[in-house]
Design a protein around this motif. Sequence first.
Motif, short mmCIF file in Angstrom:
data_model
loop_
_atom_site.label_atom_id
_atom_site.label_comp_id
_atom_site.label_asym_id
_atom_site.label_seq_id
_atom_site.Cartn_x
_atom_site.Cartn_y
_atom_site.Cartn_z
N GLU A 338 29.21 25.14 26.05
CA GLU A 338 30.40 25.90 26.45
C GLU A 338 31.54 24.97 26.87
N ILE A 339 31.19 23.84 27.49
CA ILE A 339 32.20 22.83 27.87
C ILE A 339 32.89 22.30 26.62
N ARG A 340 32.09 21.96 25.61
CA ARG A 340 32.66 21.46 24.35
C ARG A 340 33.57 22.52 23.72
N ASP A 341 33.10 23.78 23.73
CA ASP A 341 33.95 24.87 23.21
C ASP A 341 35.25 24.95 24.00
N GLY A 342 35.16 24.77 25.30
CA GLY A 342 36.35 24.84 26.17
C GLY A 342 37.35 23.75 25.84
N ILE A 343 36.87 22.54 25.60
CA ILE A 343 37.75 21.43 25.22
C ILE A 343 38.49 21.76 23.92
N GLU A 344 37.74 22.25 22.93
CA GLU A 344 38.35 22.56 21.64
C GLU A 344 39.32 23.73 21.72
N LEU A 345 38.93 24.74 22.48
CA LEU A 345 39.79 25.92 22.64
C LEU A 345 41.14 25.53 23.26
N LEU A 346 41.09 24.73 24.32
CA LEU A 346 42.32 24.30 24.98
C LEU A 346 43.16 23.45 24.02
N ALA A 347 42.52 22.53 23.30
CA ALA A 347 43.25 21.62 22.41
C ALA A 347 43.97 22.40 21.31
N ARG A 348 43.26 23.33 20.65
CA ARG A 348 43.88 23.95 19.48
C ARG A 348 44.87 25.06 19.83
N THR A 349 44.86 25.52 21.10
CA THR A 349 45.84 26.55 21.48
C THR A 349 47.00 26.01 22.31
N PHE A 353 44.52 17.82 25.24
CA PHE A 353 43.17 17.34 24.99
C PHE A 353 42.58 16.93 26.34
N ALA A 354 41.65 17.73 26.84
CA ALA A 354 41.11 17.52 28.18
C ALA A 354 39.78 16.77 28.15
N GLU A 355 39.46 16.10 29.25
CA GLU A 355 38.12 15.53 29.38
C GLU A 355 37.14 16.67 29.69
N THR A 356 35.88 16.33 29.83
CA THR A 356 34.86 17.36 30.04
C THR A 356 35.17 18.27 31.23
N ALA A 357 35.75 17.72 32.30
CA ALA A 357 36.07 18.56 33.47
C ALA A 357 37.03 19.68 33.09
N GLY A 358 38.00 19.38 32.23
CA GLY A 358 38.93 20.41 31.76
C GLY A 358 38.23 21.43 30.89
N GLY A 359 37.26 20.96 30.11
CA GLY A 359 36.46 21.88 29.30
C GLY A 359 35.67 22.83 30.18
N VAL A 360 35.13 22.31 31.27
CA VAL A 360 34.41 23.15 32.25
C VAL A 360 35.33 24.26 32.76
#
Lengths: 418, 418
Positions: A338-349, A353-360
């Motif tokens: 879910e963290i990886r999904d979060g990183i990609e979701l934030l980046a493409r919208t 480009f966040a580190e893992t904490a941003g993905g969390v």
Amino acid sequence: MALSATNSPARCLVCRACGQEYPLIAQHACFECFGPLEVGYDQAALNKVTREQIEAGPQNIWRYAPLLPAGQDPASRVTLDPGLTPLIRADRLAAELGMTGTLWVKDDSANPTHSFKDRVVSVALTAAKELGFTRFACASTGNLANSVAAHAARAGVPSIVFIPSDLEQGKIITTAVYGGELVAIEGSYDDVNRLCGELTETDAFEDTAFVNVNVRPYYAEGSKTLGYEVAEQLGWRLPAQVVAPMASGELLTKIDKAFEELVEIGLVAESSWKVFGAQSKGCDPIATALRDGKDEITPVKPTGIAKSLNIGDPAAGPFALESVRRTGGWMDSVTDDEIRDGIELLARTTGVFAETAGGVTVAVLKKLVESGRLDPTAETVVYNTGEGLKTLDAVADRVGPTHRVKPSLRAAREAGLL
Amino acid sequence: MALSATNSPARCLVCRACGQEYPLIAQHACFECFGPLEVGYDQAALNKVTREQIEAGPQNIWRYAPLLPAGQDPASRVTLDPGLTPLIRADRLAAELGMTGTLWVKDDSANPTHSFKDRVVSVALTAAKELGFTRFACASTGNLANSVAAHAARAGVPSIVFIPSDLEQGKIITTAVYGGELVAIEGSYDDVNRLCGELTETDAFEDTAFVNVNVRPYYAEGSKTLGYEVAEQLGWRLPAQVVAPMASGELLTKIDKAFEELVEIGLVAESSWKVFGAQSKGCDPIATALRDGKDEITPVKPTGIAKSLNIGDPAAGPFALESVRRTGGWMDSVTDDEIRDGIELLARTTGVFAETAGGVTVAVLKKLVESGRLDPTAETVVYNTGEGLKTLDAVADRVGPTHRVKPSLRAAREAGLL
């Protein structure tokens, strides 16, 4: 030696557990009850602060110097001048999450060493210099190490940074390149932290300020600027909901404290806000305590990819619980995928480009919307505290070229590009 | 379709070789002589621009919108809002180099995707949108790819980015994560660039703006902001010397052009400045032409670690030569080991961790001081255009932990820390 900065609104250190007061020295635990100390202010001094005064200040955290314990005199600052990072309106992310209220990303990867740690380090080292320390140090999972080493290099002050030896190679290089001492400890972050606590008691480290140990009360105040800035960037008002990552839990409590201060001083109108906390499943002792209805945090042994949040025994956990319960917010935790999904979701919208904490944090935001804990119609700010370039491995296996072709029109045509 | 932004001071495209004028369309070479086109302005419109007008603008490149070809209307911008990056006083670096004049580092790693490319991409895509393009593209050695993909993600516009397939894994991930198409070409950057030129002529790419091909004249103007900002940050005056890296050579010529414009408009007092160019030994066709006293650039096959500067056939090389000769500056080039030394020197004296291009520029600065080409007593600005996190391999073998110990006081004592 005690802090004696001219024009500082700080008045004392005060125990968050028993209320005992101390002078502004290098001390982080109460001599009476061992509770954590925080900075107490002269309320009359804070009350004099105006929006105009802040707006006339520099384009960084030091515009809030009248609300911080140190750094009122620009010449006294030990700083890379972090802060005033972008508050990005994230309409496309909101749409994907089914949110109709305005959603903002506060992007702290824009700081000089690309994490929110530059804020706390700038305040801690400025206080440390005033307190007479001549060497700078920290126990770190990576971002703090980068920031302390870079600050020391800029200031020309020796540094000694302690990290777990299994840290990502990228975060080791990004600390070592600044040229200070870098000590790899064969153990976990909690081991590193314990050793640093012991070192502060030795003669050899008498001259050494550990930003997150012996000058921790000053350090923690730096996080308030993440609350001040959001309020100012929204035109001097508070958002209805904020979502922040939790490691020690301190960041979340200081954003909450900043909002309380702004209301009390009269810099923003009174309004209600809810505070939400984000952890990874590999290290979620605070979220677990909330879910189980407990006041005490049961320490865990951290696992998972969100290394910058991997503090198994979070010092400010009880205060984070208090903030979330008082404001009517919630906490949740997410898996590595879910963290990886979060990183990609934030980046493409959003292009961030966040580190893992941003993905969390983004993944928890998604979960909170889905569970109905967070109101999708209310204005929300989600905090990204670090930079994707520092944790490339998190998404390295998931993203890559969509096509691979020879340099000719014919090859491009065969690949379906024409 | 031609650019028709309200309040744009841009008047036409003009050939830098023969002076032929064209409307503001998507075109980069002269139909008459194949010379490169650049944006021509309405001088009367530029002359009306005031310091106060700029200072009242946003804290990013768009404060200079009255001097740019597009983006005067905030709603028209396709942007991550780059710019107003720190101008850092580097006294410790100056001391190490034996310079007594004030030395500044203009740190463009602070941009949203951590290179100066965000400036040119923001201007190019804003123009591209006004010109009716509905897909964004580029040929890139890495930084440009990151920036175009991130800008497209923020704007919600499809993107297609072309890179050499042997690019560093980090720069591939940092582009792919934004979710657009990413085409790895089995060839050099010059091969990629040639293919992109051919693709712009095909029907399938009719709707596609290649920022550095068919909308290149607008793209190039974004670099002027690196000159404007330094002048404004110095209190509206020009430095005596600037040192900038050269890939195509365009950045250096646009800084020079920005200074000329500011004098002509009357925003700064007239003063003399010298422009210095930096390349790596692995790709130094422009510096070689200067050393050999030639006007023509002989293309080279690039090698070496400074990949972001590895353009063997630099389009703006002759104009860079002209700027350097006219102002009385110089150019030089450095080896891969000197580049690594430059990265470390900058990091440990300023706290700025640069990518290889920044290492090139600092190493050339050192060489210029040693050779007497650059005046160590005059005020100097050195440009860092990118982020060390993107080229960690350059220093990975050189830096690391200074100690490795078990988590105990005894182990710390045995390691000599106590």
